[in-house]
Design a protein around this motif. Structure first.
Motif, mmCIF file in Angstrom:
data_model
loop_
_atom_site.group_PDB
_atom_site.id
_atom_site.type_symbol
_atom_site.label_atom_id
_atom_site.label_comp_id
_atom_site.label_asym_id
_atom_site.label_seq_id
_atom_site.Cartn_x
_atom_site.Cartn_y
_atom_site.Cartn_z
ATOM 1 N N ALA A 80 3.269 -4.892 -10.383
ATOM 2 C CA ALA A 80 3.851 -3.386 -9.218
ATOM 3 C C ALA A 80 3.304 -2.251 -9.724
ATOM 4 C CB ALA A 80 5.335 -2.797 -9.708
ATOM 5 N N GLN A 81 3.475 -1.586 -8.652
ATOM 6 C CA GLN A 81 1.979 0.677 -8.774
ATOM 7 C C GLN A 81 3.183 0.863 -7.384
ATOM 8 O OE1 GLN A 81 -1.779 0.509 -9.050
ATOM 9 N NE2 GLN A 81 -2.132 2.520 -7.803
ATOM 10 N N PRO A 82 2.933 2.593 -7.817
ATOM 11 C CA PRO A 82 3.646 2.982 -7.099
ATOM 12 C C PRO A 82 2.834 3.420 -5.482
ATOM 13 C CG PRO A 82 3.742 4.380 -9.203
ATOM 14 C CD PRO A 82 3.804 2.893 -8.674
ATOM 15 N N VAL A 83 3.102 3.847 -4.439
ATOM 16 C CA VAL A 83 2.256 4.129 -3.982
ATOM 17 C C VAL A 83 3.320 5.443 -2.684
ATOM 18 C CG1 VAL A 83 0.756 3.601 -1.066
ATOM 19 C CG2 VAL A 83 0.955 2.343 -3.318
ATOM 20 N N THR A 84 2.061 5.991 -2.444
ATOM 21 C CA THR A 84 2.602 7.579 -1.661
ATOM 22 C C THR A 84 2.049 8.497 -0.752
ATOM 23 O OG1 THR A 84 4.003 8.771 -3.446
ATOM 24 C CG2 THR A 84 3.650 10.144 -2.312
ATOM 25 N N LEU A 85 2.994 8.160 0.205
ATOM 26 C CA LEU A 85 2.118 8.970 1.942
ATOM 27 C C LEU A 85 2.133 10.163 2.004
ATOM 28 C CD1 LEU A 85 1.782 5.950 4.125
ATOM 29 C CD2 LEU A 85 -0.579 6.562 2.134
ATOM 30 N N ASN A 86 1.441 11.216 2.077
ATOM 31 C CA ASN A 86 1.548 12.356 2.474
ATOM 32 C C ASN A 86 1.821 12.649 3.954
ATOM 33 O OD1 ASN A 86 2.046 13.326 0.018
ATOM 34 N ND2 ASN A 86 0.057 13.778 -0.330
ATOM 35 N N GLY A 131 5.462 23.716 10.993
ATOM 36 C CA GLY A 131 5.040 23.382 9.481
ATOM 37 C C GLY A 131 6.123 22.254 8.546
ATOM 38 N N GLN A 132 5.835 21.216 8.911
ATOM 39 C CA GLN A 132 6.771 20.050 8.206
ATOM 40 C C GLN A 132 6.089 19.432 7.572
ATOM 41 O OE1 GLN A 132 10.122 18.874 10.982
ATOM 42 N NE2 GLN A 132 8.683 19.127 12.264
ATOM 43 N N THR A 133 6.532 19.413 6.042
ATOM 44 C CA THR A 133 5.679 18.314 5.485
ATOM 45 C C THR A 133 6.827 16.570 5.436
ATOM 46 O OG1 THR A 133 6.293 19.423 3.289
ATOM 47 C CG2 THR A 133 4.189 19.944 4.403
ATOM 48 N N ASN A 134 6.611 16.053 4.390
ATOM 49 C CA ASN A 134 7.756 15.257 3.763
ATOM 50 C C ASN A 134 6.721 14.193 3.585
ATOM 51 O OD1 ASN A 134 9.098 13.326 3.819
ATOM 52 N ND2 ASN A 134 10.235 13.727 5.595
ATOM 53 N N THR A 135 7.117 12.815 2.314
ATOM 54 C CA THR A 135 6.541 11.853 1.717
ATOM 55 C C THR A 135 7.125 10.678 2.674
ATOM 56 O OG1 THR A 135 7.572 12.258 0.533
ATOM 57 C CG2 THR A 135 6.080 13.185 -0.070
ATOM 58 N N SER A 136 6.445 9.387 1.772
ATOM 59 C CA SER A 136 6.732 8.165 2.199
ATOM 60 C C SER A 136 6.361 7.371 1.076
ATOM 61 C CB SER A 136 6.550 7.427 4.075
ATOM 62 O OG SER A 136 5.154 7.546 3.222
ATOM 63 N N GLN A 137 7.651 6.256 0.580
ATOM 64 C CA GLN A 137 6.798 5.926 -0.651
ATOM 65 C C GLN A 137 7.555 5.011 -0.949
ATOM 66 O OE1 GLN A 137 9.751 8.264 -2.651
ATOM 67 N NE2 GLN A 137 7.540 10.206 -3.429
ATOM 68 N N ALA A 138 6.582 3.956 -0.876
ATOM 69 C CA ALA A 138 6.814 1.965 -1.609
ATOM 70 C C ALA A 138 6.413 1.821 -3.128
ATOM 71 C CB ALA A 138 5.887 1.583 -0.750
ATOM 72 N N THR A 139 6.883 0.411 -3.434
ATOM 73 C CA THR A 139 6.251 0.138 -4.019
ATOM 74 C C THR A 139 5.588 -1.066 -4.264
ATOM 75 O OG1 THR A 139 8.379 0.372 -5.593
ATOM 76 C CG2 THR A 139 6.939 -1.154 -7.030
ATOM 77 N N ALA A 140 4.066 -1.095 -4.561
ATOM 78 C CA ALA A 140 3.327 -2.133 -3.633
ATOM 79 C C ALA A 140 3.219 -2.998 -5.361
ATOM 80 C CB ALA A 140 2.170 -1.899 -3.001
ATOM 81 N N TYR A 141 2.657 -4.088 -4.820
ATOM 82 C CA TYR A 141 2.237 -5.069 -6.128
ATOM 83 C C TYR A 141 0.959 -5.573 -5.436
ATOM 84 C CZ TYR A 141 7.193 -5.107 -7.027
ATOM 85 O OH TYR A 141 8.905 -4.704 -7.321
ATOM 86 N N ASP A 142 0.528 -5.748 -6.994
ATOM 87 C CA ASP A 142 -1.380 -6.747 -7.128
ATOM 88 C C ASP A 142 -1.083 -8.001 -6.773
ATOM 89 O OD1 ASP A 142 -0.953 -7.310 -9.900
ATOM 90 O OD2 ASP A 142 -2.333 -5.446 -10.316
ATOM 91 N N GLY A 143 -2.538 -8.827 -6.785
ATOM 92 C CA GLY A 143 -2.373 -10.150 -7.549
ATOM 93 C C GLY A 143 -1.713 -10.960 -7.984
#
Length: 420
Positions: free
Chosen positions: A200-206, A184-196
């Motif tokens: 900057a825009q934050p990106v989160t994966l669950n 039953g574990q959960t976590n996130t991974s996060q990054a700051t991505a850049y458009d053309g």
């Protein structure tokens, strides 16, 4: 034609040959002038007064010299030691303006008159403007700090350019997303991505643990885009915590990746090598797991401005010490329905006239504007051999007209002597 008429005709010939001599001398003087377009002289007969050709009574013939523009002639393109120099091969012209005040001012005022030139020997002045050897300022479309290109044609000024982070195409995750022996574990991974445009825009994966195989100890997880949960894939780890499969990708040594769909743009998420120690893993039983595991991107985020570089498509690029180049301006080329109708001005500049038609702005290589050669200049179209030959002809014709004047003078003197 009377004796006096002959004098009038000869004087018009002297004036016409003087104009031809002036045009030839101007061509010769500008034989090394960048972007100079040589002119030629044509002669036209004029009849003044009423002329009865059957009786040859009345009227005088005269000649008029006309200067012909040859702006459509292509000069020889040669390499220059100036890396900012540009040469046009085709019908286009650079758009330029002149200052109305102090050219060395930090904020010079510009004449509202639009000029056109083929002199592309540009360099940067102390204020960052691109100026040619005649002192004309190059016009173009400039890119602002946000990466947006202006639609207004204006003198290009480039200095102290800030580096815009490059567009992110890949995000990379490394570290323990969970631990063995837990459910039953959960976590996130996060990054700051850049458009053309470098924004900057934050990106989160669950990350969510789905199941654990009781016999093998292998775990199955789901990774999804936090902004779009339907954008997801499954990830499996073996009993030692190493990647076993990502989606349909299996087999030791294969790269496990997740295709991220969404904002700021679609990207690849590199989760590591199947069966490898690097990339995303599971910690051992009782191991520490970081919440909000950071991801890195392939964006280059910093760089120091070094200078400018010209490209053959009309792009002006800022170069940085990180090896990157970024667009800071674009040069259009002006074309005319009749380039020989342009009005010549000082410094190889031209003005549009009713005869030339209004300027049409084109991208390089479009609408007959022609191509650009970087690090090159267009030479003068003066043909020294031909002009020196024509100079001799003009000299002889001028001498012949003076002979007509002196001969007419002698005839008049003889006529006067008859009365005495």
């Amino acid at each position: 034609m009377s004796i006096f008429g002959s004098v009038t005709t000869a004087v018009s010939g002297l004036n016409a040959q003087s104009k031809a001599f002036s045009n030839l001398s101007n061509n010769i003087a500008n034989s090394q002038t960048v972007g100079y377009k040589a002119t030629s002289t044509s002669f036209q007969d004029y009849v003044t007064g009423e002329q009865d050709f059957s009786s040859a009574i009345g009227g005088n013939d005269t000649v008029q010299a006309n200067t012909n523009q040859h702006n459509d002639m292509q000069g020889t393109v040669s390499a220059s030691t100036n890396s900012l120099a540009l040469a046009i091969s085709g019908n286009g012209f650079f758009n330029v303006q002149e200052v109305s005040g102090n050219a060395n001012s930090a904020t010079p005022g510009f004449d509202t008159q639009q000029y056109y030139t083929r002199n592309g020997d540009f360099s940067q002045n102390a204020q960052g403007y691109l100026v040619n050897t005649s002192g004309a300022f190059l016009d173009g479309y400039q890119v602002d700090a946000q990466g947006q290109m202006s639609t207004r044609l204006a003198p290009i000024q480039i200095r102290d350019v800030a580096f815009r982070p490059t567009q992110s195409t890949t995000m990379t995750l490394s570290g323990a997303i969970g631990a063995l022996g837990k459910t039953g574990q959960t976590n996130t991974s996060q990054a700051t991505a850049y458009d053309g445009n470098g924004h900057a825009q934050p990106v989160t994966l669950n990350w969510t643990q789905n199941a654990t195989d009781a016999q093998t100890g292998a775990q199955q997880w789901t990774v999804s885009n936090a902004a779009n949960p339907a954008d997801a894939t499954t990830v499996r780890f073996d009993s030692s915590g190493k990647l076993l499969a990502v989606g349909d990708t299996t087999g030791s040594g294969a790269t496990g990746s997740f295709s991220f769909k969404g904002s700021p743009q679609d990207m690849t998420v590199d989760l590591g090598t199947i069966g490898g120690d690097a990339g995303v893993t599971l910690a051992g039983v009782g191991g520490n797991v970081q919440n909000g595991l950071p991801m890195t991107t392939d964006s280059v985020t910093s760089g120091n401005y070094q200078g400018l570089a010209m490209r053959s498509d009309g792009s002006i690029m800022a170069t940085f010490d990180n090896g990157q180049s970024q667009l800071v301006g674009k040069i259009p080329l002006a074309t005319f329905a009749n380039v020989n109708g342009l009005s010549p001005q000082d410094g190889q500049n031209y003005l549009a006239t009713a005869a030339s038609g209004a300027a049409t702005q084109n991208a390089v290589g479009v609408g007959g504007a022609g191509a650009l050669d970087t690090g090159s200049v267009e030479g003068s179209t003066t043909d020294l051999t031909n002009d020196l030959s024509q100079l001799i002809v003009a000299q002889q014709a001028y001498g012949a007209n003076t002979k007509v004047v002196t001969t007419a003078d002698q005839l008049m003197q003889t006529t006067i002597a008859m009365i005495q």
